[in-house]
Design a protein around this motif. Structure first.
Motif, PDB file in Angstrom:
ATOM      1  N   GLY A 237     102.972  74.400  75.420  1.00 35.44           N
ATOM      2  CA  GLY A 237     104.407  74.162  75.352  1.00 35.44           C
ATOM      3  C   GLY A 237     104.940  74.189  73.933  1.00 35.44           C
ATOM      4  O   GLY A 237     106.001  74.774  73.663  1.00 35.44           O
ATOM      5  N   ALA A 238     104.214  73.564  72.991  1.00 34.64           N
ATOM      6  CA  ALA A 238     104.656  73.553  71.593  1.00 34.64           C
ATOM      7  C   ALA A 238     104.621  74.957  70.996  1.00 34.64           C
ATOM      8  O   ALA A 238     105.539  75.358  70.264  1.00 34.64           O
ATOM      9  CB  ALA A 238     103.769  72.608  70.785  1.00 34.64           C
ATOM     10  N   PHE A 239     103.571  75.707  71.296  1.00 34.79           N
ATOM     11  CA  PHE A 239     103.495  77.088  70.818  1.00 34.79           C
ATOM     12  C   PHE A 239     104.645  77.907  71.395  1.00 34.79           C
ATOM     13  O   PHE A 239     105.291  78.693  70.677  1.00 34.79           O
ATOM     14  CB  PHE A 239     102.153  77.715  71.226  1.00 34.79           C
ATOM     15  N   ALA A 240     104.897  77.758  72.685  1.00 35.26           N
ATOM     16  CA  ALA A 240     105.952  78.528  73.338  1.00 35.26           C
ATOM     17  C   ALA A 240     107.321  78.201  72.751  1.00 35.26           C
ATOM     18  O   ALA A 240     108.155  79.096  72.530  1.00 35.26           O
ATOM     19  CB  ALA A 240     105.937  78.263  74.838  1.00 35.26           C
ATOM     20  N   HIS A 241     107.561  76.923  72.490  1.00 39.44           N
ATOM     21  CA  HIS A 241     108.838  76.521  71.896  1.00 39.44           C
ATOM     22  C   HIS A 241     109.057  77.198  70.545  1.00 39.44           C
ATOM     23  O   HIS A 241     110.160  77.695  70.252  1.00 39.44           O
ATOM     24  CB  HIS A 241     108.874  75.003  71.732  1.00 39.44           C
TER      25      HIS A 241
END
Length: 325
Positions: A237-241
């Motif tokens: 999720g953090a990478f995608a954000h």
């Protein structure tokens, strides 16, 4: 900047440059494809936060510098090559390299089968090489093989081809070994450093693919550096954000790309030529261009910097250090 300055605010993990893992490489030995070369670079000679030279002592005495190998695709180490260093009264360092297999390889590897013990660490231009059975090993200062326009990155990705690392050094752990010692034909690799404290062993840094720390803000980065590849799904999720922000990806596409970057493991099959990101990583692979294209969704595809010209044709392959110590 590859894995350089992966700690808080792009400083060193735990505030110690000697524990800062910078790059991991894996490639077949030139001219002898039944053997492989693994390179774990740590301790950049020049820090970013704070800006300036780091300590001259190559490795942190007592700390562990490990190359983890997953042989069955579960993101858990089945083999570990672990280096540990000692310093004498006159400041000279020696290295001991161990091989650990089985369930113990997934943990702290301060005990195991000794490959070389008490060999001198190189601090000058001459590369001191240790040989033991089917293994060759090197430990010490070398020219940093990473190439990248770091100033351009901090100038809103306005790249001019100025290679920040052209005159910088790192401390290298270079291991040449038979492919059979990798434990399988298709393996996953990552490196990590561990610090010995009053509370026991603490993982200071870890990684395999370059540039991963860029995707994570402060607290998430700390969790990431202390984590294990098997648990990397929690960072998708953090990478995608970050990918949505940096490259304008749709949420669906950002998650798909993030999943290609995690778990943070370098895939390597010694039967095939090495080329990042498909298979291993050579000392001349332009990993920042790969990262740049992913990070910007193809809007920027390179920094105009190429490989260094001081690489050697023979072991340990990295060029001699720029500064004498």
């Amino acid at each position: 900047m590859s894995h350089h300055a992966s700690g808080p605010n792009f400083g060193s993990p735990r505030g110690d440059a000697r524990l800062d893992m910078t790059d991991l490489y894996a490639f077949p030995k030139p001219g002898q494809p039944d053997r492989s070369v693994l390179v774990l670079n740590v301790h950049p000679s020049f820090g970013v936060s704070p800006l300036g030279p780091t300590t001259n002592e190559p490795f942190a005495p007592g700390a562990l510098y490990e190359i983890k190998i997953d042989t069955n695709g579960d993101a858990i180490a089945d083999i570990t090559y672990s280096a540990q260093f000692a310093s004498s009264a006159d400041g000279k360092q020696t290295a001991t390299l161990r091989r650990v297999t089985g369930a113990r390889a997934a943990g702290v590897c301060d005990e195991g089968d000794v490959i070389v013990e008490g060999v001198p660490v190189s601090v000058a231009r001459e590369a001191l090489v240790a040989e033991a059975g089917d293994y060759r090993a090197f430990f010490g200062w070398r020219s940093d093989s990473f190439f990248f326009d770091a100033n351009g990155l901090f100038n809103n990705m306005q790249f001019t081809g100025d290679d920040f690392f052209a005159d910088k050094d790192v401390c290298s752990i270079v291991l040449e070994l038979p492919n059979t010692a990798l434990g399988g034909n298709e393996v996953g690799l990552w490196g990590r450093t561990l610090d010995k404290t009053e509370d026991g062993w603490i993982q200071a840094d870890r990684g395999a693919r370059p540039e991963q720390a860029v995707f994570l803000p402060g607290e998430a980065r700390e969790l990431y550096l202390k984590g294990e590849p098997a648990d990397d799904d929690r960072f998708v999720g953090a990478f995608a954000h970050e990918l949505e922000h940096s490259g304008g990806y749709t949420p669906h596409d950002a998650i798909a790309v993030a999943k290609t970057l995690l778990p943070d493991i370098l895939s390597y099959d010694p039967r095939r030529p090495a080329s990042f990101p498909q298979n291993g990583r050579t000392l001349t692979d332009d990993v920042f261009d790969v990262f740049c294209a992913i990070y910007t969704n193809g809007k920027i595809t390179g920094d105009k910097v190429g490989p260094h010209s001081d690489l050697l044709d023979e072991f340990p392959y990295l060029g001699p250090p720029h500064d004498s110590r």
